[in-house]
Design an enzyme around this catalytic site. Structure first.
Site, PDB file in Angstrom:
ATOM      1  N   LYS A 295       6.491   6.516  -2.264  1.00 39.08           N
ATOM      2  CA  LYS A 295       5.498   5.447  -2.339  1.00 39.08           C
ATOM      3  C   LYS A 295       6.165   4.085  -2.365  1.00 39.08           C
ATOM      4  CE  LYS A 295       5.107   5.460  -7.392  1.00 39.08           C
ATOM      5  NZ  LYS A 295       4.256   5.724  -8.554  1.00 39.08           N
TER       6      LYS A 295
ATOM      7  N   THR B 175      -4.363   3.814 -13.860  1.00 42.56           N
ATOM      8  CA  THR B 175      -5.480   3.375 -13.022  1.00 42.56           C
ATOM      9  C   THR B 175      -5.908   4.439 -12.024  1.00 42.56           C
ATOM     10  OG1 THR B 175      -4.033   2.422 -11.347  1.00 42.56           O
ATOM     11  CG2 THR B 175      -4.660   0.990 -13.187  1.00 42.56           C
TER      12      THR B 175
ATOM     13  N   GLY C 190      -4.241   5.008  -9.241  1.00 38.28           N
ATOM     14  CA  GLY C 190      -3.793   4.599  -7.914  1.00 38.28           C
ATOM     15  C   GLY C 190      -2.765   5.530  -7.302  1.00 38.28           C
ATOM     16  N   THR C 191      -1.738   5.886  -8.075  1.00 36.32           N
ATOM     17  CA  THR C 191      -0.686   6.770  -7.558  1.00 36.32           C
ATOM     18  C   THR C 191      -1.249   8.133  -7.205  1.00 36.32           C
ATOM     19  OG1 THR C 191       1.078   5.662  -8.791  1.00 36.32           O
ATOM     20  CG2 THR C 191       1.473   7.943  -8.158  1.00 36.32           C
TER      21      THR C 191
END
Length: 200
Positions: A94, A127, A129-130
């Site tokens: 990422k 959050t 997100g990952t």
């Protein structure tokens, strides 16, 4: 970020000077420098409890692949795969925007997930997100189904809503932070893990 382990060590130092005789952590996110504190520091792993739960509840999952959502979690994912007797481990690379906290984007997958059930293994979800970015990439690469197993569920901001709308079927999370089970979140207690260490 650089310096995070220093602040973790500082907090451990505060706990020591407040009179604690031992510090017990579970899958600690930032390593504490042992030379900064004199009292014992024990970092417990929740993996055994999570694996026991998965084996008891999901015997029908076939062709399982374990995925690390970033290169920093490779050892964790490999350890989890061994406990599950799974031979295939894939890695997601990422990009993280250092100007924006907690913003990252999955960009590359190393390994094959086509037609397979995938279990993403991580130490925490904040959050989302990952995890969601990883699931989107896995889905594009042909994953049959996507699950996730996480020790610490922070679920800040709109994380829960984003997870509900994502392709992730279920997330297995411990109760190191109080959680409520819903259609996608399954809670695994680590109370006995902590109790055994406290009473030892």
């Amino acid at each position: 970020k650089p310096g995070t382990p220093v602040s973790a060590s500082l907090i451990a130092n505060f706990i020591e000077h407040a009179g604690a005789s031992k510090i017990i952590t579970v899958d600690i996110h930032s390593r504490i420098e042992n030379d900064m504190i004199k009292i014992p520091l024990v970092d417990l792993s929740a993996n055994r409890y999570l694996v026991q739960f998965l084996k008891s509840q999901y015997k029908d999952i076939k062709n399982l692949v374990v995925a690390s959502p970033d290169k920093g979690g490779i050892l964790r994912a490999t350890s989890f795969a061994k406990l599950l007797n799974v031979s295939d481990v894939v890695i997601i690379y990422k990009e993280r925007d250092i100007q924006k906290e907690n913003i990252s984007r999955a960009v590359k997958l190393v390994g094959n997930v086509a037609g397979k059930d995938v279990l993403i293994v991580d130490d925490m979800i904040d959050t989302g997100g990952t995890l969601i970015g990883a699931s989107e990439l896995l889905q594009k690469k042909g994953a049959k189904s996507i699950y996730a197993v996480v020790t610490h569920g922070v679920f800040s901001g709109s994380a829960m809503e984003r997870i509900k709308e994502s392709s992730i079927k279920e997330i297995f999370v411990t109760d190191t932070i109080p959680q409520k089970t819903n259609e996608k979140i399954k809670v695994v207690s680590v109370a006995k893990l902590l109790a055994d260490e406290i009473l030892e």
